[in-house]
Design a protein around this motif. Sequence first.
Motif, PDB file in Angstrom:
ATOM      1  N   GLU A 157      28.046  34.738  43.121  1.00 46.17           N
ATOM      2  CA  GLU A 157      29.236  35.722  42.431  1.00 46.17           C
ATOM      3  C   GLU A 157      30.254  34.826  42.076  1.00 46.17           C
ATOM      4  N   ARG A 170      31.470  34.421  38.371  1.00 42.73           N
ATOM      5  CA  ARG A 170      32.984  34.766  37.903  1.00 42.73           C
ATOM      6  C   ARG A 170      33.673  33.486  37.128  1.00 42.73           C
ATOM      7  N   TYR A 189      37.405  30.742  43.105  1.00 42.44           N
ATOM      8  CA  TYR A 189      35.961  30.643  42.824  1.00 42.44           C
ATOM      9  C   TYR A 189      35.527  29.200  42.902  1.00 42.44           C
ATOM     10  N   ILE A 217      39.117  37.104  43.440  1.00 43.24           N
ATOM     11  CA  ILE A 217      39.108  38.288  42.577  1.00 43.24           C
ATOM     12  C   ILE A 217      40.394  38.935  42.576  1.00 43.24           C
ATOM     13  N   GLU A 246      42.471  36.915  39.997  1.00 36.89           N
ATOM     14  CA  GLU A 246      42.052  37.639  38.824  1.00 36.89           C
ATOM     15  C   GLU A 246      42.671  38.840  38.305  1.00 36.89           C
TER      16      GLU A 246
END
Length: 177
Positions: free
Chosen positions: A163, A167, A123, A104, A107
């Motif tokens: 999750e 993603r 990820y 995250i 990203e």
Amino acid sequence: MGIDLAGSVAPLSDSESQLNRERSLAMLVAVLSGCYERTSEGFKTVKPEEAKSFKCGAMLAEIGMMSQQLGIDRGPTGVEAMSRNQLARMASDGMKNAQLELGIRFEEGIGVERDLGKAKTMYAKAASDSGGTMWIYQPPVGNGTTGQTVPINMGPKIYGLVEAKRRLEALDAAKNR
């Protein structure tokens, strides 16, 4: 499984790794018991009067103690409050939540330079299953012998995070547009 960050990051000790696994299991039990809830900002503690279990206080105290021992200051998963080096250490040790959080950050460019390639790598690691039994082929050693397949115990089976899979799929879909 090193995490590519500038600067050296010391690996977790065996005792830290064990404590990290125990904390992750305690977190799972707390989430399933209704002591935490998922919000758009991550997980948050449920108010005692709203908790589905009277044992939430004890569970949260235990998680808090383990978090302090690992140097995690706040948050149920703790990863939101951790420095990138702390996250990298835990991600290298196989902590799926740390791998997701690093993804995250890469990203969205939170505390690091935005890098979608590194985000996808993190990820993918967080989304993949790990542990369980791995079968290795051992070739023949001498004349007239045969090779064999040998089971190697890679620890308990840990399933990938939904999750992280979501993603990763979103990044792949955006790339293909």
